[in-house]
Design an enzyme around this catalytic site. Sequence first.
Site, PDB file in Angstrom:
ATOM      1  N   SER A 164      43.345  65.713  52.142  1.00 39.54           N
ATOM      2  CA  SER A 164      42.614  66.967  52.321  1.00 39.54           C
ATOM      3  C   SER A 164      42.538  67.313  53.808  1.00 39.54           C
ATOM      4  CB  SER A 164      41.199  66.841  51.742  1.00 39.54           C
ATOM      5  OG  SER A 164      40.455  67.977  52.140  1.00 39.54           O
ATOM      6  N   HIS A 177      46.115  69.184  50.281  1.00 41.54           N
ATOM      7  CA  HIS A 177      44.941  69.826  49.668  1.00 41.54           C
ATOM      8  C   HIS A 177      44.231  70.691  50.708  1.00 41.54           C
ATOM      9  CE1 HIS A 177      41.749  70.077  46.627  1.00 41.54           C
ATOM     10  NE2 HIS A 177      40.872  69.897  47.604  1.00 41.54           N
ATOM     11  N   ASP A 226      41.036  73.095  51.313  1.00 40.28           N
ATOM     12  CA  ASP A 226      39.705  73.447  50.798  1.00 40.28           C
ATOM     13  C   ASP A 226      39.250  74.783  51.351  1.00 40.28           C
ATOM     14  OD1 ASP A 226      38.786  71.206  49.152  1.00 40.28           O
ATOM     15  OD2 ASP A 226      39.059  70.037  50.990  1.00 40.28           O
ATOM     16  N   MET A 263      36.279  77.401  51.458  1.00 42.91           N
ATOM     17  CA  MET A 263      34.833  77.517  51.205  1.00 42.91           C
ATOM     18  C   MET A 263      34.333  78.843  51.761  1.00 42.91           C
ATOM     19  SD  MET A 263      33.757  73.727  52.420  1.00 42.91           S
ATOM     20  CE  MET A 263      34.447  72.260  51.675  1.00 42.91           C
ATOM     21  N   HIS A 289      42.220  74.811  46.902  1.00 47.87           N
ATOM     22  CA  HIS A 289      40.997  74.595  46.124  1.00 47.87           C
ATOM     23  C   HIS A 289      39.994  75.667  46.518  1.00 47.87           C
ATOM     24  CE1 HIS A 289      37.421  71.642  45.276  1.00 47.87           C
ATOM     25  NE2 HIS A 289      37.413  72.687  44.478  1.00 47.87           N
ATOM     26  N   MET A 323      36.699  77.124  46.485  1.00 44.97           N
ATOM     27  CA  MET A 323      35.256  76.968  46.257  1.00 44.97           C
ATOM     28  C   MET A 323      34.618  78.279  46.688  1.00 44.97           C
ATOM     29  SD  MET A 323      35.005  73.103  47.678  1.00 44.97           S
ATOM     30  CE  MET A 323      36.539  73.291  48.559  1.00 44.97           C
ATOM     31  N   MET A 366      35.373  67.021  40.060  1.00 42.62           N
ATOM     32  CA  MET A 366      34.723  66.818  41.360  1.00 42.62           C
ATOM     33  C   MET A 366      33.861  65.559  41.259  1.00 42.62           C
ATOM     34  SD  MET A 366      35.770  69.132  43.454  1.00 42.62           S
ATOM     35  CE  MET A 366      34.745  68.525  44.794  1.00 42.62           C
ATOM     36  N   ASP A 424      38.288  64.479  43.329  1.00 40.93           N
ATOM     37  CA  ASP A 424      38.089  65.013  44.681  1.00 40.93           C
ATOM     38  C   ASP A 424      36.653  64.746  45.119  1.00 40.93           C
ATOM     39  OD1 ASP A 424      38.160  66.494  47.020  1.00 40.93           O
ATOM     40  OD2 ASP A 424      38.382  68.441  46.039  1.00 40.93           O
TER      41      ASP A 424
HETATM   42  C1  DX5 Z   1      34.663  68.750  49.025  1.00 44.03           C
HETATM   43  C2  DX5 Z   1      36.109  69.130  49.049  1.00 44.03           C
HETATM   44  C3  DX5 Z   1      36.981  67.964  49.229  1.00 44.03           C
HETATM   45  C4  DX5 Z   1      36.783  67.243  50.539  1.00 44.03           C
HETATM   46  C5  DX5 Z   1      36.774  65.791  50.197  1.00 44.03           C
HETATM   47  O1  DX5 Z   1      33.887  69.829  48.758  1.00 44.03           O
HETATM   48  O2  DX5 Z   1      36.498  69.800  47.881  1.00 44.03           O
HETATM   49  O3  DX5 Z   1      38.363  68.240  49.010  1.00 44.03           O
HETATM   50  O4  DX5 Z   1      37.801  67.486  51.483  1.00 44.03           O
HETATM   51  O5  DX5 Z   1      36.390  65.079  51.307  1.00 44.03           O
HETATM   52  P1  DX5 Z   1      36.133  63.519  51.254  1.00 44.03           P
HETATM   53  O6  DX5 Z   1      37.388  62.886  50.745  1.00 44.03           O
HETATM   54  O7  DX5 Z   1      35.828  63.202  52.673  1.00 44.03           O
HETATM   55  O8  DX5 Z   1      34.977  63.299  50.319  1.00 44.03           O
HETATM   56 ZN    ZN Z   2      38.745  69.973  47.539  1.00 44.33          ZN
END
Ligand code: DX5
Ligand code: ZN
Length: 229
Positions: free
Chosen positions: A14, A39, A41, A43, A72, A74, A143, A181
């Site tokens: 990630s 990956h 993320d 947000m 991903h 979110m 998750m 994840d």
């Molecule tokens: C969390 C994300 C993850 C994040 C995981 O909200 O969706 O993809 O990068 O991070 P680690 O592996 O540090 O928990």
């Molecule tokens: Zn993620």
Amino acid sequence: MSDATIRSMFIAPSLLAANFTRLGEETMRINRTGADWLHLDIMDGHFVPNISFGPAVVKALRPLSKLIFDVHLMCAKPGILLEPFAQAGADRMTIHLELGAPVGSLIWKIRSLGKQVGLAINPPTSMSGLEPHLERVDSVLIMTVNPGFGGQEFITECLTKIQQAAAWRDKLGLRYRIAVDGGIHCNTAASCAAAGADTFISGTGLFEHKNLKAAVARMRKRVEAGAAE
Ligand code: DX5
Ligand code: ZN
């Protein structure tokens, strides 16, 4: 032999855990690790209480890597972001079951853009809402932390959800991947593999090691052993 043992295990670093002052170099470093997906993320500050990066960053990174770009989302309104991320170079896009009614049309829209579809479920959400969508997704993302931040602790109770997703896959004869994840380090990854996961998204668990390539190889070895248990 269960399906998990014959399926190849995917490792997906990630980018959230990378050095944000040099995302290009970090992407190229990930290229050299033997990882399967990158990956990304996304947000939005609404669906989760944090903001990361958007399509412009993904577009800038795209020419630097041949890895599968796993986006991903979110985000509370992913519908407005699907086309921009498709154009930016996403190969697959994951939305969240918690969005409720729009999930069906979002799945259709991702598919119509020619991209692979992932459906994610947060730790407190019941698995029952997932079942009607299973035939239309390429991956289910369990998750294993509450989304929004890297570096959180793995929630062990999520293992039963992985088992449920794997049982449905067997029962229905489907081929979706089961991704995990959040809080994924070697030990938690191995537990997830034993429960039926085949795709391991990891930020801190990989980037905390100076040698990222060795960390990816180590995690792959552990999950291959975990799946064979
Ligand atoms: C969390 C994300 C993850 C994040 C995981 O909200 O969706 O993809 O990068 O991070 P680690 O592996 O540090 O928990
Ligand atoms: Zn993620």
